[in-house]
Design an enzyme around this catalytic site. Structure first.
Site, PDB file in Angstrom:
ATOM      1  N   TYR A 111     -32.138  29.128  -6.786  1.00  8.02           N
ATOM      2  CA  TYR A 111     -31.301  28.456  -7.792  1.00  8.02           C
ATOM      3  C   TYR A 111     -29.981  29.213  -7.963  1.00  8.02           C
ATOM      4  O   TYR A 111     -28.964  28.630  -8.296  1.00  8.02           O
ATOM      5  CB  TYR A 111     -32.080  28.348  -9.104  1.00  8.02           C
ATOM      6  CG  TYR A 111     -31.539  27.326 -10.074  1.00  8.02           C
ATOM      7  CD1 TYR A 111     -31.063  27.700 -11.315  1.00  8.02           C
ATOM      8  CD2 TYR A 111     -31.488  25.964  -9.731  1.00  8.02           C
ATOM      9  CE1 TYR A 111     -30.573  26.764 -12.219  1.00  8.02           C
ATOM     10  CE2 TYR A 111     -30.998  25.022 -10.630  1.00  8.02           C
ATOM     11  CZ  TYR A 111     -30.541  25.428 -11.865  1.00  8.02           C
ATOM     12  OH  TYR A 111     -30.054  24.496 -12.754  1.00  8.02           O
ATOM     13  N   LYS A 132     -25.985  28.025 -15.608  1.00  6.74           N
ATOM     14  CA  LYS A 132     -26.826  27.487 -16.695  1.00  6.74           C
ATOM     15  C   LYS A 132     -26.941  28.503 -17.832  1.00  6.74           C
ATOM     16  O   LYS A 132     -27.012  28.138 -19.006  1.00  6.74           O
ATOM     17  CB  LYS A 132     -28.214  27.097 -16.186  1.00  6.74           C
ATOM     18  CG  LYS A 132     -28.226  25.877 -15.270  1.00  6.74           C
ATOM     19  CD  LYS A 132     -27.724  24.594 -15.937  1.00  6.74           C
ATOM     20  CE  LYS A 132     -27.938  23.384 -15.057  1.00  6.74           C
ATOM     21  NZ  LYS A 132     -27.386  22.142 -15.636  1.00  6.74           N
TER      22      LYS A 132
HETATM   23  C1  F9T Z   1     -35.441  26.085  -6.648  1.00  2.00           C
HETATM   24  C2  F9T Z   1     -35.106  25.267  -7.861  1.00  2.00           C
HETATM   25  C3  F9T Z   1     -36.176  24.269  -8.165  1.00  2.00           C
HETATM   26  C4  F9T Z   1     -35.945  23.434  -9.417  1.00  2.00           C
HETATM   27  C5  F9T Z   1     -34.526  22.925  -9.588  1.00  2.00           C
HETATM   28  C6  F9T Z   1     -34.481  21.867 -10.709  1.00  2.00           C
HETATM   29  C7  F9T Z   1     -33.101  21.317 -10.785  1.00  2.00           C
HETATM   30  C8  F9T Z   1     -32.778  20.168 -10.075  1.00  2.00           C
HETATM   31  C9  F9T Z   1     -31.477  19.637 -10.132  1.00  2.00           C
HETATM   32  C10 F9T Z   1     -30.533  20.284 -10.909  1.00  2.00           C
HETATM   33  O1  F9T Z   1     -29.225  19.794 -11.001  1.00  2.00           O
HETATM   34  C11 F9T Z   1     -28.335  20.148 -10.022  1.00  2.00           C
HETATM   35  C12 F9T Z   1     -27.090  19.535 -10.038  1.00  2.00           C
HETATM   36  C13 F9T Z   1     -26.167  19.815  -9.047  1.00  2.00           C
HETATM   37  C14 F9T Z   1     -26.482  20.733  -8.057  1.00  2.00           C
HETATM   38  O2  F9T Z   1     -25.552  21.022  -7.079  1.00  2.00           O
HETATM   39  C15 F9T Z   1     -25.615  20.296  -5.925  1.00  2.00           C
HETATM   40  C16 F9T Z   1     -26.473  19.201  -5.755  1.00  2.00           C
HETATM   41  C17 F9T Z   1     -26.434  18.518  -4.522  1.00  2.00           C
HETATM   42  C18 F9T Z   1     -25.564  18.930  -3.535  1.00  2.00           C
HETATM   43  C19 F9T Z   1     -24.745  20.032  -3.799  1.00  2.00           C
HETATM   44  O3  F9T Z   1     -23.909  20.436  -2.841  1.00  2.00           O
HETATM   45  N1  F9T Z   1     -24.786  20.685  -4.980  1.00  2.00           N
HETATM   46  C20 F9T Z   1     -27.714  21.357  -8.050  1.00  2.00           C
HETATM   47  C21 F9T Z   1     -28.657  21.063  -9.047  1.00  2.00           C
HETATM   48  C22 F9T Z   1     -30.854  21.432 -11.606  1.00  2.00           C
HETATM   49  O4  F9T Z   1     -29.884  22.030 -12.345  1.00  2.00           O
HETATM   50  C23 F9T Z   1     -32.142  21.958 -11.565  1.00  2.00           C
END
Ligand code: F9T
Length: 258
Positions: free
Chosen positions: A159, A166
């Site tokens: 993460y 966050k």
């Molecule tokens: C190993 C972590 C497992 C749980 C993660 C749960 C989660 C899932 C989605 C979440 O929201 C995002 C939003 C954008 C983000 O950045 C991204 C997403 C897709 C492509 C990219 O290039 N960046 C990453 C997570 C988030 O903050 C938290």
């Protein structure tokens, strides 16, 4: 005192498609009688959001809003005030980090990647709250909520920079709650367990986090967009009017497990 939102209007920022958490929130608020104002970033999402908005029984509005631009945020919220009127709350469901910063070692995070993740995933909440405040468009007893994740409280593998962003978002919730409380505006966060959304696809190791939750969470299962939406309804309703600066975990209890 009830969960009804009849006669109220809420801004929901961050719907991408029908699997978005923001869409789960929108459905819960609309089913409680609220009007919904959607904002989205990137014209290609506009069509998706308009199609989804039209499936709701309630009156809806859709506006583009690139939260990387202070001018665009201010212009969009001024336009919402002029065309829709005052709002009773806002759900901020916006985050982004570069894919290469969501895997491997955090120590190698670039300055650019760190700043981008914080700009979009943390600062944008303050920018939006400031625009609402400056335009004096929040009805009394307004409620702002944002989406956070356990990775901002403790290390969750992969993460990485999103966890640090966050943590900044979580602290922002507390400082915004302190500033806005005297104006009757509450600011809270929902910390959701892993839900399979478009964004989740960008995180390496997401699938194993869902499996671990099904094995270790007290409820022995993952949670749904609808369950997050119902908690958002609570935070937007008068039933939570004694709460601000708070983070509610909708994660099957996973966060209590060491
Ligand atoms: C190993 C972590 C497992 C749980 C993660 C749960 C989660 C899932 C989605 C979440 O929201 C995002 C939003 C954008 C983000 O950045 C991204 C997403 C897709 C492509 C990219 O290039 N960046 C990453 C997570 C988030 O903050 C938290």
């Amino acid at each position: 005192m009830s969960l009804s939102l009849e006669g109220r209007t809420y801004v929901v920022m961050g719907v991408a498609n029908k699997r978005s958490i923001a869409w789960g929130i929108s459905r819960s608020l609309a089913n409680a009688g609220a009007r919904i104002v959607f904002t989205y970033a990137g014209e290609r999402l506009g069509k998706n959001v308009r199609e989804l908005a039209d499936t709701l029984e309630t009156e809806t509005f859709v506006y583009p809003c690139d939260i990387m631009s202070d001018e665009e945020i201010d212009a969009t919220f001024r336009q919402i005030k002029d065309e829709v009127g005052s709002i009773h709350g806002l759900a901020h469901c916006i985050a982004f980090a570069k894919t290469e910063d969501l895997e491997g070692s955090f120590v190698e995070t670039s300055r650019d990647g760190f700043q981008l993740a914080h700009d979009i995933s943390a600062y944008s909440l303050t920018a939006v709250a400031n625009a609402v405040q400056k335009n004096d468009m929040m009805a009394e007893n307004g409620s702002i909520m944002t989406m956070t994740y356990l990775g901002g409280e403790r290390v969750v593998r992969n993460y990485n920079v999103m966890g640090v962003a966050k943590a900044a978002l979580d602290a922002s919730v507390r400082y915004l709650a302190n500033d806005l409380g005297q104006h009757g505006i509450r600011v809270n966060a929902i910390s959701a367990g892993p839900i399979r959304t478009l964004s989740a696809k960008g995180i390496s190791g997401f699938n194993s986090s869902q499996k671990e939750m099904e094995e270790k969470a007290p409820l022995r299962r993952t949670v749904t967009q609808e369950e997050v939406g119902n908690t958002a309804l609570f935070l937007m309703s008068d039933l939570s009017k004694g709460m601000t600066g708070e983070t509610l975990h909708v994660d099957g209890g996973y966060h209590i497990i060491g």
